[in-house]
Design a protein around this motif. Sequence first.
Motif, short mmCIF file in Angstrom:
data_model
loop_
_atom_site.label_atom_id
_atom_site.label_comp_id
_atom_site.label_asym_id
_atom_site.label_seq_id
_atom_site.Cartn_x
_atom_site.Cartn_y
_atom_site.Cartn_z
N GLN A 1 -3.90 1.30 -9.73
CA GLN A 1 -5.15 1.89 -10.38
C GLN A 1 -4.83 2.98 -11.61
OE1 GLN A 1 -8.04 4.23 -7.84
NE2 GLN A 1 -6.45 3.88 -6.13
N GLU A 2 -3.42 2.66 -12.29
CA GLU A 2 -2.90 2.98 -13.75
C GLU A 2 -2.98 1.88 -14.46
OE1 GLU A 2 -2.92 6.17 -14.59
OE2 GLU A 2 -3.36 6.82 -12.56
N VAL B 1 -8.46 -1.16 -14.84
CA VAL B 1 -8.78 -1.19 -13.40
C VAL B 1 -9.41 0.37 -13.24
CG1 VAL B 1 -7.77 -0.94 -10.99
CG2 VAL B 1 -6.79 -2.53 -12.70
N PRO B 2 -10.72 0.57 -12.58
CA PRO B 2 -11.22 1.57 -12.39
C PRO B 2 -10.34 2.51 -11.59
CG PRO B 2 -12.86 -0.24 -12.20
CD PRO B 2 -11.58 -0.85 -12.34
N GLY B 3 -10.45 4.02 -11.80
CA GLY B 3 -9.99 4.87 -10.67
C GLY B 3 -8.74 5.43 -11.31
N ALA B 4 -7.99 6.11 -10.52
CA ALA B 4 -6.71 6.88 -10.83
C ALA B 4 -5.68 6.80 -9.41
CB ALA B 4 -7.00 8.23 -11.15
N ALA B 5 -4.47 6.77 -9.83
CA ALA B 5 -3.63 6.71 -8.81
C ALA B 5 -3.36 8.21 -8.17
CB ALA B 5 -2.32 6.53 -9.43
N GLU B 6 -3.75 8.12 -6.78
CA GLU B 6 -3.55 9.45 -6.31
C GLU B 6 -2.92 9.28 -4.79
OE1 GLU B 6 -8.25 10.65 -7.34
OE2 GLU B 6 -7.96 9.17 -5.91
N LYS B 7 -2.36 10.21 -4.22
CA LYS B 7 -1.70 10.26 -3.23
C LYS B 7 -2.33 9.56 -1.85
CE LYS B 7 1.39 13.35 -0.18
NZ LYS B 7 1.82 14.41 0.02
N ASN B 8 -1.83 8.45 -1.45
CA ASN B 8 -2.00 7.91 -0.21
C ASN B 8 -3.34 7.28 -0.17
OD1 ASN B 8 0.47 8.77 1.33
ND2 ASN B 8 -0.70 10.64 1.86
N ASP B 9 -3.77 6.67 -1.42
CA ASP B 9 -4.73 5.84 -1.76
C ASP B 9 -4.74 4.69 -0.81
OD1 ASP B 9 -6.24 7.29 -3.33
OD2 ASP B 9 -5.79 6.70 -5.09
N ARG B 10 -3.44 4.12 -0.64
CA ARG B 10 -3.28 2.82 0.17
C ARG B 10 -3.81 1.75 -0.75
NH1 ARG B 10 1.21 3.44 2.83
NH2 ARG B 10 0.65 1.94 4.50
N PHE B 11 -4.00 1.58 -2.02
CA PHE B 11 -4.50 0.47 -2.82
C PHE B 11 -3.48 -0.83 -2.51
CE2 PHE B 11 -4.62 -1.98 -6.71
CZ PHE B 11 -5.99 -1.92 -7.18
N PRO C 1 0.64 -1.19 -0.29
CA PRO C 1 0.08 -0.05 -0.09
C PRO C 1 0.78 1.25 0.04
CG PRO C 1 -0.11 -0.83 2.04
CD PRO C 1 0.55 -2.04 1.30
N GLY C 2 2.15 1.14 0.17
CA GLY C 2 3.00 2.40 0.14
C GLY C 2 3.56 2.73 -1.09
N GLU C 3 3.43 1.78 -1.95
CA GLU C 3 4.15 1.75 -3.33
C GLU C 3 3.86 3.02 -4.01
OE1 GLU C 3 6.36 0.29 -6.54
OE2 GLU C 3 6.06 -0.92 -4.63
N GLN C 4 4.68 3.56 -4.89
CA GLN C 4 4.73 4.95 -5.58
C GLN C 4 4.53 4.30 -6.91
OE1 GLN C 4 7.50 8.28 -4.94
NE2 GLN C 4 7.66 8.30 -7.18
N VAL C 5 3.44 4.83 -7.46
CA VAL C 5 3.10 4.56 -8.99
C VAL C 5 3.49 5.91 -9.60
CG1 VAL C 5 1.24 3.99 -10.39
CG2 VAL C 5 1.39 2.83 -8.24
N GLY C 6 4.54 5.76 -10.68
CA GLY C 6 4.67 6.92 -11.32
C GLY C 6 5.30 8.02 -10.38
N PRO C 7 4.87 9.51 -10.74
CA PRO C 7 5.24 10.16 -9.70
C PRO C 7 4.52 10.44 -8.27
CG PRO C 7 3.98 11.14 -11.15
CD PRO C 7 4.07 9.84 -11.62
#
Length: 463
Positions: free
Chosen positions: A376-377, A381-391, A345-351
């Motif tokens: 989410q990118e 997969v629905p949604g968008a990568a956002e800060k601290n989503d914790r997917f 859940p802490g993984e960075q996706v892109g920037p």
Amino acid sequence: MRVRSLAVAATAAALAAGGLTLPLAGTAAAASAALKDDFNGDGYRDLAVGAPKGNSVTVTYGSAAGVQAGKGTTVTQNTAGIPGTTESGDEFGENVTSGDVNRDGYADLIVGAPGEKVSGKPDGTVTIVWGGKNGFKTGGKTLTAPSGTDVRFGEAATFVDIDGDEVSNLAVISGSHWWYYADGDPQDGHAIPLETDFLPKGVRLDDMTAGRFTSQGGYTYILAGERADGGAYTAYMKGGAGDLGYWSGVLAEGDDASATRGPLVGADINGDGYDDLVTGNPRAGKGGSFSIRYGADSKLGAPVTYTQDAAGVPGTDEAGDGFGSAVAAGDVTGDGRADIAVGAPGEQVGPVPGTGSVTLLKSGASGLGGGKTWHQETAGVPGAAEKNDRFGSSVRLKDINKNGRADLSIGARGEDIGTAADAGAVWVLRGTTTGLTSSYATSFNGSDFGAGGAGRSFGETLR
């Protein structure tokens, strides 16, 4: 953080049925025998979603089309027939398990609320909500902590056959104790303690699972938590007809990289008939890891540990990833071997930091491989990568649409829904013979079931 509202992706026709044989819909008694999580007796496995910060559990009912937003039931302590009252800090839904407790042919929901305060009782409760043909319409009962030295009773629970008499028993841990209940409907105050208390003084238990790790005919319990000095503690205890606690030992503790405070899951990964233990170790090393101990007669094998730098595992081991914060095991491809899903859940996706990801590793004759990461990118997969989503803060593998292949459910406890910060959301990706697909991906959140709101962390628990 950019906020947006999640919607359920368009649902296409269900995947073709696989080779899994299950009872016909409507034969509740037969279905329950095969499915410990079929709450309405229709022959499909159901998904339970806990939101302990919102003190609720939502059950989404399985179907040939998978889970569908709005088709489910949300249970709280304010639900008619459920004992107690919803109060801040109860943590109702902090853990969830299931099984046919009253043996009426329908699975029942077993919900831990370790933060519950009951006047004149130690901390924590476990509530059993009775399943039925029309959902949860017949109420439930609550069990309180058995001793004055208990804290956080209901931290975890299992429902399996402890003593080999073919009748399942409820077992519950508190912060420092393990308890079980005799055959039949559990009665408050009738919990039975360990006959040999092997737990170290000052231990704080956080998690528990049970599986056929060391015998194909009986269960072994795995307990995890922290020692009094803060070091991790992972131990085993064999079930049996008596002397519970005598056959026990430490699997790993302290600074051992394979020692875990949780999460834990068991499933047969190599197809030899024994369950194998998978433990998440998100604090280990730089970015976290998970370990497998293969089951065998009388003992578990030595741990095999994987980081994101291990062969066959996509990604890079980076500080703060939290790889291993959630683990799940289930047969995604239908080949008879359980595959493994690992949340980071802490993984960075892109920037974008802290958006999170989940990696699926497929099992095979030569071990784990074929790793693929989802976030989410990822296309579809629905949604968008956002800060601290914790997917990936929670994961669960189970066959929801009855096609013979496990589907992956993913929680993101930090997902914002509209203006509701950290409301949380859940995604489901379907299993196929080649692995997961996003072609039928679904996402939903608490507002789809009347359980929305800021800070609820919907999906923090998946069962």
